[in-house]
Design a protein around this motif. Structure first.
Motif, PDB file in Angstrom:
ATOM      1  N   GLU A  12      14.483  43.073  92.202  1.00 21.00           N
ATOM      2  CA  GLU A  12      14.201  43.216  90.770  1.00 21.00           C
ATOM      3  C   GLU A  12      14.818  44.495  90.216  1.00 21.00           C
ATOM      4  O   GLU A  12      15.360  44.497  89.114  1.00 21.00           O
ATOM      5  CB  GLU A  12      12.698  43.189  90.519  1.00 21.00           C
ATOM      6  N   ILE A  15      18.601  43.980  89.841  1.00 24.14           N
ATOM      7  CA  ILE A  15      18.922  43.094  88.711  1.00 24.14           C
ATOM      8  C   ILE A  15      18.726  43.828  87.388  1.00 24.14           C
ATOM      9  O   ILE A  15      19.554  43.712  86.474  1.00 24.14           O
ATOM     10  CB  ILE A  15      18.089  41.804  88.789  1.00 24.14           C
ATOM     11  N   THR A  16      17.660  44.600  87.281  1.00 21.85           N
ATOM     12  CA  THR A  16      17.455  45.408  86.070  1.00 21.85           C
ATOM     13  C   THR A  16      18.619  46.369  85.881  1.00 21.85           C
ATOM     14  O   THR A  16      19.140  46.534  84.775  1.00 21.85           O
ATOM     15  CB  THR A  16      16.120  46.174  86.158  1.00 21.85           C
ATOM     16  N   ILE A  79      12.540  43.002  79.944  1.00 23.86           N
ATOM     17  CA  ILE A  79      13.265  42.327  81.016  1.00 23.86           C
ATOM     18  C   ILE A  79      12.257  41.679  81.961  1.00 23.86           C
ATOM     19  O   ILE A  79      11.351  42.346  82.462  1.00 23.86           O
ATOM     20  CB  ILE A  79      14.165  43.315  81.785  1.00 23.86           C
ATOM     21  N   GLU A  80      12.415  40.378  82.167  1.00 21.62           N
ATOM     22  CA  GLU A  80      11.581  39.620  83.102  1.00 21.62           C
ATOM     23  C   GLU A  80      12.496  38.980  84.137  1.00 21.62           C
ATOM     24  O   GLU A  80      13.514  38.402  83.778  1.00 21.62           O
ATOM     25  CB  GLU A  80      10.823  38.508  82.381  1.00 21.62           C
ATOM     26  N   ILE A  81      12.112  39.068  85.385  1.00 17.45           N
ATOM     27  CA  ILE A  81      12.947  38.555  86.472  1.00 17.45           C
ATOM     28  C   ILE A  81      12.100  37.639  87.353  1.00 17.45           C
ATOM     29  O   ILE A  81      10.990  37.998  87.739  1.00 17.45           O
ATOM     30  CB  ILE A  81      13.517  39.709  87.313  1.00 17.45           C
ATOM     31  N   ASP A  82      12.668  36.467  87.655  1.00 20.65           N
ATOM     32  CA  ASP A  82      12.038  35.536  88.578  1.00 20.65           C
ATOM     33  C   ASP A  82      13.011  35.298  89.724  1.00 20.65           C
ATOM     34  O   ASP A  82      14.091  34.728  89.521  1.00 20.65           O
ATOM     35  CB  ASP A  82      11.728  34.198  87.897  1.00 20.65           C
ATOM     36  N   GLN A  91      16.538  34.314  88.094  1.00 21.07           N
ATOM     37  CA  GLN A  91      16.677  34.101  86.659  1.00 21.07           C
ATOM     38  C   GLN A  91      16.064  35.310  85.976  1.00 21.07           C
ATOM     39  O   GLN A  91      15.072  35.865  86.454  1.00 21.07           O
ATOM     40  CB  GLN A  91      15.968  32.827  86.221  1.00 21.07           C
ATOM     41  N   ALA A  92      16.669  35.714  84.847  1.00 16.85           N
ATOM     42  CA  ALA A  92      16.146  36.855  84.096  1.00 16.85           C
ATOM     43  C   ALA A  92      16.230  36.557  82.610  1.00 16.85           C
ATOM     44  O   ALA A  92      17.076  35.778  82.168  1.00 16.85           O
ATOM     45  CB  ALA A  92      16.931  38.126  84.432  1.00 16.85           C
ATOM     46  N   ARG A  93      15.325  37.187  81.884  1.00 19.73           N
ATOM     47  CA  ARG A  93      15.319  37.114  80.430  1.00 19.73           C
ATOM     48  C   ARG A  93      15.204  38.535  79.910  1.00 19.73           C
ATOM     49  O   ARG A  93      14.496  39.366  80.491  1.00 19.73           O
ATOM     50  CB  ARG A  93      14.130  36.297  79.927  1.00 19.73           C
ATOM     51  N   SER A  94      15.883  38.812  78.807  1.00 18.96           N
ATOM     52  CA  SER A  94      15.768  40.129  78.191  1.00 18.96           C
ATOM     53  C   SER A  94      16.008  40.000  76.695  1.00 18.96           C
ATOM     54  O   SER A  94      16.653  39.058  76.231  1.00 18.96           O
ATOM     55  CB  SER A  94      16.773  41.116  78.803  1.00 18.96           C
ATOM     56  N   ASP A 116      19.449  34.910  78.503  1.00 16.98           N
ATOM     57  CA  ASP A 116      18.891  34.190  79.638  1.00 16.98           C
ATOM     58  C   ASP A 116      19.966  34.244  80.716  1.00 16.98           C
ATOM     59  O   ASP A 116      21.093  33.784  80.488  1.00 16.98           O
ATOM     60  CB  ASP A 116      18.556  32.746  79.281  1.00 16.98           C
TER      61      ASP A 116
END
Length: 145
Positions: A12, A15-16, A79-82, A91-94, A116
């Motif tokens: 995580e 990815i961030t 920022i959300e990471i799965d 997968q990430a969303r920001s 996305d």
């Protein structure tokens, strides 16, 4: 169990960092380094043109180089990471806020949107497989009276 949690946290964080690198490289105009954050067959769709994806690292680089010069500052938030179960994809969303101006001291435009992302691990690195932008709001900023 402890090692799995550590691996997840490290992924995580990486990815961030990748998302923040994309922003920094975009704002600094280092498009070669920006394009290298994508897989060779990566896909990128700008928030302003979400229905016009650019496919391939070479095409992504060319599209950034073709843009007219401007000043930009992107800010990423929420920022959300799965991580996917295999630990090799995510997968990430920001959310993104973009301030842009054609010249220093010129009029400032504001865009609010998001990305996305689909990401893959290649060795120790994470790369974008896909960045799909979307635009929520746009407008200009005015000087206060």
């Amino acid at each position: 169990m402890e090692r799995a949690l550590l691996d997840e946290l490290l992924a995580e964080r990486a990815i961030t960092r990748l998302i923040h690198q994309f922003i920094r490289l975009n704002d600094s105009g280092d498009y070669e380094a920006l394009a290298s954050l994508f897989t060779p067959d990566g896909r990128f769709a700008r928030p302003t043109t979400p229905d016009q994806p650019i496919i391939g690292r070479v095409a992504i680089l060319a599209s950034f180089k073709a843009r007219p010069p401007r000043l930009t500052r992107h800010l990423a938030a929420n920022i959300e990471i799965d991580l996917l179960p295999d630990g090799q994809a995510a997968q990430a969303r920001s959310q993104i806020i973009l301030f842009t101006s054609p010249v220093a001291g010129g009029p400032v435009s504001l865009l609010v949107g998001g990305f996305d992302d689909e990401l893959v691990r290649q060795g120790e690195d994470w790369l974008f497989r896909s960045r799909q932008g979307s635009l929520l709001m746009k407008g200009g900023l005015q000087d206060a009276p």
